[in-house]
Design an enzyme around this catalytic site. Structure first.
Site: not given
Length: 301
Positions: A135, A164
């Site tokens: 992330y 992400k």
């Protein structure tokens, strides 16, 4: 592999944010599932995850898993300040039946590439049977996941299978897509680039504004999958207008207020966040209402 429209969910709370409202989670999840989303990202930034206790995060994940009941994928964000807590959250997510975990980079302290790889390696060494998504949100962490870091980790630990990216930097997203292995999945947290990321080879989005207005995110995804690219671009224009009206998802109080305006009960926010003041809420609602007329959506579900 995670793909499509993944919702960065909010955490329903009491009016003052003092406690999690577990009873509000099932109807909230039903709202999202019925709109056709592909997954839920639980306990992340939009969820106020780092303002929840470790016990609350466990219970919130369990509640979302029960509410989803296998209808969509559920990814548990397990990032924390201390590695010990990260490992405990990943273990719980795996035992609870989450479809994968997302782990934000270390934050507050600035770290180098070697330190970044070492951090994720300690997770990859312990957990082999659950998909792990990196992330990247450097605006909040001051640390970046580069294509080289992602590649090195994926080659050593095959279940570190995607990222992400919420950098908001389209060039960086393209680098992550083009300069990592073909089986490494890139999802964007940058709404305005959703269709463009799909065209470039990305696998989907993880979005906060999509928790309020999932309709056009789903339309972009379905149009793209059907090969209707002009239609996907048109839906993207409408999606962008809505995301901008919602401040690109930067304000959790606004996201929660807008969900309430749609008829989805999610309550207030936790300190240090503050609910919108009455005048502020009125201005936002008028602004968003104008955009809704332009794109052909209504407030109520």
């Amino acid at each position: 592999m995670l793909e499509g429209v993944v919702i960065a969910v909010v955490t329903p709370m009491s009016k003052n944010g003092g406690r999690v409202d577990f009873e509000a989670i099932p109807p909230y999840v039903d709202f999202l599932v019925e709109k056709g989303v592909n997954g839920l990202f639980v306990n992340g930034t939009t969820s106020e995850g780092l303002l929840l206790s470790i016990d609350e995060r466990r219970r919130v994940l369990e509640a979302f898993l029960r509410a989803a009941s296998g209808r969509v994928k559920v990814i548990a964000h397990c990032g924390a300040t201390r590695l010990k807590e990260v490992l405990a959250l990943v273990e719980h997510a795996q035992k609870s039946g989450a479809d994968g975990v997302g782990i934000v980079t270390p934050f507050y302290y600035r770290i180098g590439e070697k330190e970044m790889e070492n951090f994720y390696a300690k997770i990859g060494e312990k957990f082999h049977d659950i998909p792990i998504y990196l992330y990247n949100i450097p605006s909040l962490t001051n640390n970046w996941i580069t294509p080289q870091i992602a590649t090195n980790l994926h080659e050593k630990y095959s279940n570190i299978m995607g990222v992400k990216d919420s950098s908001g930097n389209f060039s960086h997203v393209l680098s992550l897509i083009n300069d990592t292995p073909d089986d490494f999945s890139v999802l964007t947290g940058y709404d305005r680039a959703f269709a463009s990321v799909l065209f470039a080879g990305g696998k989907g989005c993880v979005s906060g504004p999509a928790t309020v207005f999932p309709e056009f995110f789903v339309k972009v995804w379905k149009s793209f999958k059907a090969g209707k690219y002009s239609q996907a671009k048109e839906y993207q224009r409408k999606l962008t207008k809505l995301s901008l009206a919602l401040g690109d998802g930067a304000s959790i109080p606004l996201l929660k207020a807008a969900l309430e305006w749609r008829g989805v009960k999610v309550g207030g926010v936790r300190t240090p966040l503050l609910d919108l003041e009455e005048d502020e809420a009125r201005i936002y609602k008028e602004r968003i209402s104008k955009v809704l007329k332009e794109v052909g959506l209504k407030w109520k579900i």
